[in-house]
Write a protein that holds these residues in place. Sequence first.
Motif, PDB file in Angstrom:
ATOM      1  N   SER A   1      -3.369  13.569  -3.672  1.00 34.35           N
ATOM      2  CA  SER A   1      -3.358  12.712  -2.486  1.00 34.35           C
ATOM      3  C   SER A   1      -4.053  11.404  -2.842  1.00 34.35           C
ATOM      4  N   ARG A   2      -3.315  10.323  -2.733  1.00 31.79           N
ATOM      5  CA  ARG A   2      -3.877   9.019  -3.089  1.00 31.79           C
ATOM      6  C   ARG A   2      -3.295   7.932  -2.193  1.00 31.79           C
ATOM      7  N   VAL A   3      -4.118   6.890  -1.966  1.00 24.56           N
ATOM      8  CA  VAL A   3      -3.679   5.651  -1.335  1.00 24.56           C
ATOM      9  C   VAL A   3      -3.924   4.546  -2.357  1.00 24.56           C
TER      10      VAL A   3
ATOM     11  N   LEU B   1       6.825  16.542  -1.512  1.00 22.67           N
ATOM     12  CA  LEU B   1       6.408  15.181  -1.818  1.00 22.67           C
ATOM     13  C   LEU B   1       6.599  14.311  -0.585  1.00 22.67           C
ATOM     14  N   ASN B   2       5.546  13.630  -0.187  1.00 23.45           N
ATOM     15  CA  ASN B   2       5.613  12.649   0.903  1.00 23.45           C
ATOM     16  C   ASN B   2       4.962  11.356   0.408  1.00 23.45           C
ATOM     17  N   TYR B   3       5.668  10.268   0.587  1.00 26.80           N
ATOM     18  CA  TYR B   3       5.001   9.000   0.309  1.00 26.80           C
ATOM     19  C   TYR B   3       5.501   7.958   1.296  1.00 26.80           C
ATOM     20  N   GLU B   4       4.608   7.008   1.566  1.00 26.53           N
ATOM     21  CA  GLU B   4       4.910   5.934   2.512  1.00 26.53           C
ATOM     22  C   GLU B   4       4.446   4.621   1.914  1.00 26.53           C
ATOM     23  N   THR B   5       5.330   3.620   1.976  1.00 25.93           N
ATOM     24  CA  THR B   5       4.988   2.293   1.470  1.00 25.93           C
ATOM     25  C   THR B   5       4.897   1.316   2.631  1.00 25.93           C
ATOM     26  N   THR B   6       3.756   0.682   2.760  1.00 23.51           N
ATOM     27  CA  THR B   6       3.596  -0.386   3.740  1.00 23.51           C
ATOM     28  C   THR B   6       3.626  -1.698   2.977  1.00 23.51           C
TER      29      THR B   6
ATOM     30  N   VAL C   1       0.861  -1.188   0.000  1.00 27.63           N
ATOM     31  CA  VAL C   1       0.000   0.000   0.000  1.00 27.63           C
ATOM     32  C   VAL C   1       0.896   1.236   0.000  1.00 27.63           C
ATOM     33  N   ILE C   2       0.675   2.113  -0.988  1.00 30.15           N
ATOM     34  CA  ILE C   2       1.462   3.338  -1.108  1.00 30.15           C
ATOM     35  C   ILE C   2       0.554   4.537  -0.868  1.00 30.15           C
ATOM     36  N   SER C   3       0.925   5.359   0.079  1.00 28.07           N
ATOM     37  CA  SER C   3       0.204   6.609   0.366  1.00 28.07           C
ATOM     38  C   SER C   3       1.041   7.768  -0.158  1.00 28.07           C
ATOM     39  N   ILE C   4       0.464   8.582  -1.050  1.00 29.87           N
ATOM     40  CA  ILE C   4       1.206   9.662  -1.705  1.00 29.87           C
ATOM     41  C   ILE C   4       0.489  10.986  -1.493  1.00 29.87           C
ATOM     42  N   THR C   5       1.267  12.013  -1.112  1.00 31.12           N
ATOM     43  CA  THR C   5       0.733  13.373  -0.995  1.00 31.12           C
ATOM     44  C   THR C   5       1.729  14.332  -1.629  1.00 31.12           C
ATOM     45  N   ILE C   6       1.230  15.202  -2.551  1.00 39.09           N
ATOM     46  CA  ILE C   6       2.080  16.202  -3.204  1.00 39.09           C
ATOM     47  C   ILE C   6       1.399  17.559  -3.077  1.00 39.09           C
ATOM     48  N   THR C   7       2.139  18.512  -2.528  1.00 39.98           N
ATOM     49  CA  THR C   7       1.577  19.845  -2.315  1.00 39.98           C
ATOM     50  C   THR C   7       2.553  20.900  -2.817  1.00 39.98           C
ATOM     51  N   PRO C   8       2.125  21.843  -3.701  1.00 45.19           N
ATOM     52  CA  PRO C   8       3.021  22.905  -4.158  1.00 45.19           C
ATOM     53  C   PRO C   8       3.255  23.936  -3.062  1.00 45.19           C
ATOM     54  N   LYS C   9       4.439  24.427  -2.930  1.00 49.09           N
ATOM     55  CA  LYS C   9       4.769  25.473  -1.953  1.00 49.09           C
ATOM     56  C   LYS C   9       4.232  26.834  -2.402  1.00 49.09           C
ATOM     57  N   ASN C  10       4.191  27.022  -3.723  1.00 50.04           N
ATOM     58  CA  ASN C  10       3.672  28.263  -4.282  1.00 50.04           C
ATOM     59  C   ASN C  10       2.147  28.207  -4.278  1.00 50.04           C
ATOM     60  N   LYS C  11       1.527  29.100  -3.548  1.00 55.16           N
ATOM     61  CA  LYS C  11       0.068  29.073  -3.426  1.00 55.16           C
ATOM     62  C   LYS C  11      -0.635  29.327  -4.752  1.00 55.16           C
ATOM     63  N   LYS C  12       0.055  30.027  -5.676  1.00 59.31           N
ATOM     64  CA  LYS C  12      -0.563  30.333  -6.965  1.00 59.31           C
ATOM     65  C   LYS C  12      -0.397  29.192  -7.970  1.00 59.31           C
ATOM     66  N   ALA C  13       0.344  28.151  -7.590  1.00 55.81           N
ATOM     67  CA  ALA C  13       0.559  27.021  -8.497  1.00 55.81           C
ATOM     68  C   ALA C  13      -0.637  26.073  -8.414  1.00 55.81           C
ATOM     69  N   LYS C  14      -1.624  26.378  -9.226  1.00 49.22           N
ATOM     70  CA  LYS C  14      -2.866  25.602  -9.186  1.00 49.22           C
ATOM     71  C   LYS C  14      -3.016  24.658 -10.374  1.00 49.22           C
TER      72      LYS C  14
END
Length: 330
Positions: A82-84, A109-114, A45-58
């Motif tokens: 954000s996905r699992v 970028l944060n991801y975790e593999t179980t 199971v892979i949990s992935i979260t990606i968030t831009p630091k630039n608030k205008k990067a939509k």
Amino acid sequence: MKPTFYLIIFLIVFTTQAQTSNSEILSIASNEEKEVLIPAYENDVISITITPKNKKAKKNSFLLYQYPNKLLVKIEDEKVFSRVITISKDGIYKLVIKNTNSKASDYQLNYETTSTRKKKPQIGYKVKKDTTYGFPTAQLVDKKILESISIQNEKFYLNSTSNAFLKGGKNRIIVPVNLPKNTREWYYVFTASREENDIKNTLSSFNFASQLTKFIKEDDEIQGAVSNLNPPPGANICDIYVLNSDQDAELFKEKEDFKSNLEGTRENFKSGIVKMSSSDKSYLGIRNPDNIYGIHIAIEIIALVEKTEKIKKTVNIPIIKTYQIPYLKE
């Protein structure tokens, strides 16, 4: 008792699963993309979260592939991803982040593999090479060629055996064979006759070196070239011995026992073309075995020399590219 039992089962399951966590910041220029490779086993199971630091990067696109190009997830024009995901097959998974905004941005970028296994999935790399060919290019290249060179062409007279013994004449001679450097093989062309005019006429027509060169240019098979040469005419016999040492040449001269090279030695020989392997030093020992008549002989020695010349050749130059292919280590 039941809660304690379930707790034990939960602890066993939890402790047998390996976990991998990763956190990094990716800097991506406008309209550029970056790839992240994630190894995983089946049912991980892979949990992935990606968030831009630039608030205008939509305007961002997020894609997940089973390596190399099987698309699993595609999200466009979103700010956050954000996905699992439960992995269905062992392998490498490729996460692609595209910055379709007008300005560069940093992404967290944060991801975790179980993992379903005790060991963590890891990436290995195999080196691969691809060869392509560029446009035809003219180049000077080395080409080995064979050239026939006449190194000796002359006639001799040998007395009969009785004259040599009673009147001090010579019924045998020694002809040194001085081969040029890089001689691949050599030949001697021989003819014998009691009539001097026959030998003079035959000697004047000796042109075996030029004939051999002509045949070699037309046919790469040397043996085929030699078989096409016609030997000179001959009327009477001589003995010819190929001697490979100074000592044997001296023994032959003094009419003592000597050793000869059987490859090129000919007895009772009227005429012919004899092929020899190259050697550092050789002699031809020629003897008139006739007890009554003297004999005239003509001989030509030809060396087949290997040379290197530059020729223009059109070649397709190979372009070799080396790259690495990721794979899931077992």
